[in-house]
Structure formats: C-alpha cells, structure tokens
Design a protein around this motif. Structure first.
Motif, PDB file in Angstrom:
ATOM      1  N   ARG A  69       0.810  -1.232   0.000  1.00 34.63           N
ATOM      2  CA  ARG A  69       0.000   0.000   0.000  1.00 34.63           C
ATOM      3  C   ARG A  69       0.836   1.271   0.000  1.00 34.63           C
ATOM      4  N   ASP A  70       1.968   1.233   0.680  1.00 31.65           N
ATOM      5  CA  ASP A  70       2.727   2.453   0.912  1.00 31.65           C
ATOM      6  C   ASP A  70       4.059   2.533   0.180  1.00 31.65           C
ATOM      7  N   ASP A  71       4.476   1.456  -0.466  1.00 26.92           N
ATOM      8  CA  ASP A  71       5.844   1.451  -0.977  1.00 26.92           C
ATOM      9  C   ASP A  71       5.986   0.582  -2.216  1.00 26.92           C
ATOM     10  N   LEU A  72       6.915   0.972  -3.050  1.00 29.48           N
ATOM     11  CA  LEU A  72       7.313   0.201  -4.215  1.00 29.48           C
ATOM     12  C   LEU A  72       8.832   0.087  -4.139  1.00 29.48           C
ATOM     13  N   GLU A  73       9.353  -1.130  -4.255  1.00 24.92           N
ATOM     14  CA  GLU A  73      10.798  -1.330  -4.183  1.00 24.92           C
ATOM     15  C   GLU A  73      11.268  -2.137  -5.390  1.00 24.92           C
ATOM     16  N   ILE A  74      12.273  -1.624  -6.061  1.00 21.39           N
ATOM     17  CA  ILE A  74      12.856  -2.332  -7.197  1.00 21.39           C
ATOM     18  C   ILE A  74      14.000  -3.191  -6.672  1.00 21.39           C
ATOM     19  N   HIS A  75      13.883  -4.506  -6.866  1.00 25.88           N
ATOM     20  CA  HIS A  75      14.906  -5.452  -6.412  1.00 25.88           C
ATOM     21  C   HIS A  75      15.870  -5.789  -7.540  1.00 25.88           C
ATOM     22  N   VAL A  76      15.366  -5.857  -8.756  1.00 20.41           N
ATOM     23  CA  VAL A  76      16.174  -6.146  -9.945  1.00 20.41           C
ATOM     24  C   VAL A  76      15.693  -5.194 -11.041  1.00 20.41           C
ATOM     25  N   TRP A  77      16.631  -4.479 -11.658  1.00 22.05           N
ATOM     26  CA  TRP A  77      16.275  -3.602 -12.772  1.00 22.05           C
ATOM     27  C   TRP A  77      16.128  -4.417 -14.043  1.00 22.05           C
ATOM     28  N   ALA A  78      15.110  -4.101 -14.813  1.00 23.94           N
ATOM     29  CA  ALA A  78      14.891  -4.764 -16.103  1.00 23.94           C
ATOM     30  C   ALA A  78      15.906  -4.240 -17.119  1.00 23.94           C
ATOM     31  N   ASP A  79      16.336  -5.135 -17.994  1.00 27.18           N
ATOM     32  CA  ASP A  79      17.186  -4.717 -19.106  1.00 27.18           C
ATOM     33  C   ASP A  79      16.324  -4.004 -20.136  1.00 27.18           C
ATOM     34  N   ASN A  80      16.901  -3.002 -20.774  1.00 24.91           N
ATOM     35  CA  ASN A  80      16.228  -2.358 -21.888  1.00 24.91           C
ATOM     36  C   ASN A  80      16.675  -3.101 -23.135  1.00 24.91           C
ATOM     37  N   VAL A  81      15.760  -3.808 -23.756  1.00 28.69           N
ATOM     38  CA  VAL A  81      16.088  -4.618 -24.931  1.00 28.69           C
ATOM     39  C   VAL A  81      15.391  -4.046 -26.149  1.00 28.69           C
ATOM     40  N   TYR A  82      15.852  -4.423 -27.290  1.00 23.23           N
ATOM     41  CA  TYR A  82      15.271  -3.958 -28.541  1.00 23.23           C
ATOM     42  C   TYR A  82      14.840  -5.187 -29.327  1.00 23.23           C
ATOM     43  N   PRO A  83      13.580  -5.603 -29.119  1.00 19.45           N
ATOM     44  CA  PRO A  83      13.114  -6.835 -29.757  1.00 19.45           C
ATOM     45  C   PRO A  83      13.026  -6.695 -31.269  1.00 19.45           C
ATOM     46  N   ALA A  84      13.162  -7.812 -31.909  1.00 16.86           N
ATOM     47  CA  ALA A  84      12.958  -7.840 -33.362  1.00 16.86           C
ATOM     48  C   ALA A  84      11.521  -7.445 -33.655  1.00 16.86           C
ATOM     49  N   THR A  85      11.314  -6.912 -34.803  1.00 21.48           N
ATOM     50  CA  THR A  85       9.962  -6.517 -35.191  1.00 21.48           C
ATOM     51  C   THR A  85       9.064  -7.741 -35.199  1.00 21.48           C
ATOM     52  N   SER A  86       7.920  -7.594 -34.577  1.00 18.81           N
ATOM     53  CA  SER A  86       6.946  -8.673 -34.569  1.00 18.81           C
ATOM     54  C   SER A  86       5.600  -8.108 -34.993  1.00 18.81           C
ATOM     55  N   THR A  87       4.705  -8.981 -35.327  1.00 19.78           N
ATOM     56  CA  THR A  87       3.359  -8.560 -35.719  1.00 19.78           C
ATOM     57  C   THR A  87       2.683  -7.811 -34.575  1.00 19.78           C
ATOM     58  N   THR A  88       2.841  -8.306 -33.357  1.00 16.88           N
ATOM     59  CA  THR A  88       2.212  -7.665 -32.199  1.00 16.88           C
ATOM     60  C   THR A  88       2.773  -6.267 -31.998  1.00 16.88           C
ATOM     61  N   ARG A  89       4.077  -6.138 -32.051  1.00 21.64           N
ATOM     62  CA  ARG A  89       4.708  -4.828 -31.874  1.00 21.64           C
ATOM     63  C   ARG A  89       4.260  -3.876 -32.979  1.00 21.64           C
ATOM     64  N   GLN A  90       4.215  -4.361 -34.202  1.00 22.80           N
ATOM     65  CA  GLN A  90       3.783  -3.533 -35.332  1.00 22.80           C
ATOM     66  C   GLN A  90       2.348  -3.040 -35.111  1.00 22.80           C
ATOM     67  N   LEU A  91       1.471  -3.919 -34.674  1.00 21.30           N
ATOM     68  CA  LEU A  91       0.085  -3.544 -34.421  1.00 21.30           C
ATOM     69  C   LEU A  91      -0.013  -2.496 -33.316  1.00 21.30           C
ATOM     70  N   LEU A  92       0.747  -2.672 -32.238  1.00 25.36           N
ATOM     71  CA  LEU A  92       0.735  -1.699 -31.149  1.00 25.36           C
ATOM     72  C   LEU A  92       1.222  -0.333 -31.625  1.00 25.36           C
ATOM     73  N   ASN A  93       2.258  -0.317 -32.458  1.00 25.50           N
ATOM     74  CA  ASN A  93       2.760   0.942 -33.001  1.00 25.50           C
ATOM     75  C   ASN A  93       1.725   1.615 -33.893  1.00 25.50           C
ATOM     76  N   GLU A  94       1.081   0.850 -34.753  1.00 29.67           N
ATOM     77  CA  GLU A  94       0.054   1.409 -35.629  1.00 29.67           C
ATOM     78  C   GLU A  94      -1.071   2.050 -34.814  1.00 29.67           C
ATOM     79  N   ARG A  95      -1.503   1.358 -33.771  1.00 26.18           N
ATOM     80  CA  ARG A  95      -2.584   1.890 -32.938  1.00 26.18           C
ATOM     81  C   ARG A  95      -2.147   3.155 -32.203  1.00 26.18           C
TER      82      ARG A  95
END
Length: 101
Positions: A69-95
């Motif tokens: 309720r009162d706090d958010l703690e990051i234990h592991v940072w996510a990597d910033n990745v650059y996925p290959a183009t996919s149909t799902t990603r393309q659709l999200l970008n179009e929208r």
C-alpha cells in the motif's frame, strides 16, 4: 503494398501477481518479441521466494518489483532490450500512431 510504421512508443510489460513468481516470470519472458522492458511486480508479502531466485530474473533481463500500500521497491532492474519486429509490436505501433491523430 506493405506500410511499416516506425516505432512510436516504448513498450513495457508488467506482470502483477500476489504470489507465484515462477508463473509471472514465465509470462514476462513470453513478451520478449514486442516489449522493450519486462517487469514482474509482486505483493511485498510474497516477494521473498522471488528474491531468493533473483538470478533467474537477471539472466532473463526481467525486472523485479515488490509493492504494498505504501511502498514500491525495485529489487532487480529490467534490461532495456530492442526486440525484433513482430506482428504484435507492429500492431501496437500502428494503434499508437493512429490514436495520436
């Protein structure tokens, strides 16, 4: 003719779970074809098992967050990745482009 929209957004996924970090990790891994950053967010009362296995998150490039309720703690940072183009990603970008018009 095929029109390729440029990436209009950065996509981050968040798998929110009260418990069951293994299932959340599997689900986050599945979003690797379209998400730039992937996170598992767990209830702070259930985060201990996930922290014991944080290497699996690090090895997968997936961030780990605990939340209450009162706090958010990051234990592991996510990597910033650059996925290959996919149909799902393309659709999200179009929208995203079309909604900004």
């Amino acid at each position: 003719m095929t029109v390729r929209y440029p990436d209009a957004l950065s996509i981050r996924t968040f798998e929110l779970k009260q418990r069951g970090w293994e299932q959340a990790l599997r689900q986050a891994i599945r979003s690797d074809s379209y998400a730039d950053m992937r996170w598992v967010v767990m209830d702070a009362d259930a985060i201990e098992d996930a922290i014991k296995h944080e290497k699996q998150c690090k090895d997968s490039g997936i961030g780990l967050i605990s939340l209450d309720r009162d706090d958010l703690e990051i234990h592991v940072w996510a990597d910033n990745v650059y996925p290959a183009t996919s149909t799902t990603r393309q659709l999200l970008n179009e929208r995203a482009i079309e909604s900004g018009r």
